[in-house]
Structures are given as structure tokens and as C-alpha cells.
Design an enzyme around this catalytic site. Sequence first.
Site, short mmCIF file in Angstrom:
data_model
loop_
_atom_site.label_atom_id
_atom_site.label_comp_id
_atom_site.label_asym_id
_atom_site.label_seq_id
_atom_site.Cartn_x
_atom_site.Cartn_y
_atom_site.Cartn_z
CB SER A 181 -0.94 0.01 1.21
OG SER A 181 -1.89 -1.02 1.11
CG ASP B 20 -3.65 -0.08 -2.23
OD1 ASP B 20 -4.60 -0.84 -2.51
OD2 ASP B 20 -3.29 0.13 -1.06
#
Length: 377
Positions: A82, A301
Site C-alpha cells: 500500500s 492500490d
Amino acid sequence: MITKTTLLTILLMTPFLCTSQNVEIKQELVKAKNVILLIGDGTGLSQISSAFYFKKTNPHYARFKHIGLIKTSSSKQAITDSAAGATAFASGVKTYNGAVGIADDSTEVKTLVEIASLHNIKTGVIATSSIQHATPASFYAHVINRGLYEDISADMVVSDIDFFAGGGRSFFNKRKDGKNLLVELETKGFAIDTLALGTFSEIQKHSKMAYLLADEHMKPTAKGRDDFLPKATELGIQFLSKDTNNSNFFIMIEGSQIDWGGHANDADYLISELIDFDNAIGKALDFAEKDGNTLVIVTADHETGGFTLASTIKKDGDGKSYSDYNEITGTFSTNGHSATLIPVFAFGPGAEAFSGVYENTEIFYKILDATNWNNGN
């Protein structure tokens, strides 16, 4: 040979052709004044698809007409985390897994929050994790490792953020260095609420607003968080756009715990968080449709869990297994992230540019192009 009739027709049509061309040019020059970026952490196409099967109302994902795909690999790994994924969105650079707001060589990179603030544009971040978690942190902080929550909190204090909501209170006021950064936030003009989201009328008078509603991460929506995310989305938009003379804004909203449902291989957890995130998308689109000057982008993401909507395996009267194609079960292939391409949904001025297949870093540049914000300042 041009006849008199043909010539007359051309002369009569010329003003209309010029008008049409002028309209097209004007449409091309229209720029978004506001940007709402929604990131469903860990959300791939199957996670999105679950809303179409398990949500009781029509998913807001269906309201988009411009859809693309992004490649998500980080600078050193085929599968991103992330931190690297969000840094790609926030700053337009590929970096290593774990990096927050820095390049491969550990130098700081400008974020969308920092760039927008140079243009007197208000900014905000919302998350269902701690506000120091990798995705929200990448929009305002610069650290070599995503786990440096206390350093990330210090970066929040000196950032240009005007509104934030999520968890992570303890990293401000229960620190190893003994500092109470909540006091420093108040010195910077923040009103702080550690109990619950307020109403717009209650916070309208403040210049900056912070909601820190958990020591660390917030509860799952099914275990007490309820509709925090869509409410915070609506409240954040209202707050950032409240000043008539300075109503333009950028806000990043993360559905953090979709990812956690994937890591846990818990389909019920994942789907409930995805539906909650979809409700936040609805709040953003409702505002954008009325406003007409707002670009809404929804993406992720990376994908988490290798999630699939598979047929339910059952057994017949003889004990033989079979696939029931009338019943869906969420299944997983990993406890980690995957490298699958991720959908991008866009609505509003500049939305057309988000179609196609491209690197995740292009989200940053497409936002700059759509808004005409200058990265060079």
C-alpha cells in the site's frame, strides 16, 4: 464545379461549423476545480463485483462511464504494497515497498496535498484505519518505512491538511517521546474531536478539523463503525468547500479494511467493507453531479487475497461434490496481495483521460492535467 446552390449552402453552414468547433475547444479547456480520490485498499475486480451480487441497492460503481486499468508493480517488486502504491498516486513515482512519500533514493517527493496547497486549495484525508497508515500517510508524510507512525504523525502536524478523519489518536498523544501532538494541532488551528463525527453546522465555524476516533484503527463497519466512511466523506466535502471565496479542494478517502478482509480470507468482512466503501462513492458522486466542477476517481492500490466469486460447492444425495451455479461463495488464493490489474473509475471534468491501460503513477499526472495544478511550483 460548385453551383450557386452549393456555395450558398456552404456559406450558411460556416457559422454553425465555427460555433461547433468553438464549443468543442471550450469543452477541452474545462478543468476540474475539485478532486475526490477514493481508494479501496486491496480492491480488485472481484471485490467490486461482489457489490453487484450482495448489495441490496444498486452499486454506485455502476454510475461511471469512464473506466480504465492500472498496472501496480512497485519499483523493486512485481507485487506492490500500500505504501508504494499510494506514493505512486500521490507523487507520480515508483518506489520500493514500505516507502511513504519518498523515492527509491530516499529523497522526498512532492505530494498532491502539497501541490494543491500551493494553489490555495484545501485538502483532506479520510481512512477507516489509523490516519498514519500507509495509504493516507503517503499523501502528507515522508518516511523511509511505513511503520514509523510517530514520525508520520509529526509530519501531519506540519502538513497543509485542513480536514482529516480516522483512527490513530495514540500516535499523537501516547508517544515514546512524551510529546502531545494534539496540542500542536490545536496551535495550528485544528478543532479536534475524539468521540464522534459532528454535524456540518457544528464544525462550520472552524478553519481546520480533525477527527481521531480510535487509539489505533477503527472498528470494522459490521462491529460498530457503522456508516462512518460515507458520513465522513459527506462531512469532509462540506467542510472543505464551505468558504465561498475559497471552495476548491482535494480529498483522499480510503476504504482501508477491504484489504484486511482479503488478508484474513474473510469474505463477509471484505464484502461488508466494500459495500460501505461503495456508499462513500455515492456521496462523492452526488456532490460531483450537482457541482459540475468536481473530478471523482475511484481505484485501488492493489488487489488482496486473490479473491474470486466462485460457485458454492455442495454435495448431492450420494455424497458427491458439485458446483451450485445458483449460489456464490467468496474464495481466496492467497493471504497476501496479488499482481492483477486494477480498475479505475472516473467521473467529471477530465474523466475521459482515465480510460485505457497505464501505470499507477499516471493517476497523479492525469489529476494534474485535469486540474491544471502546476507541479513545478
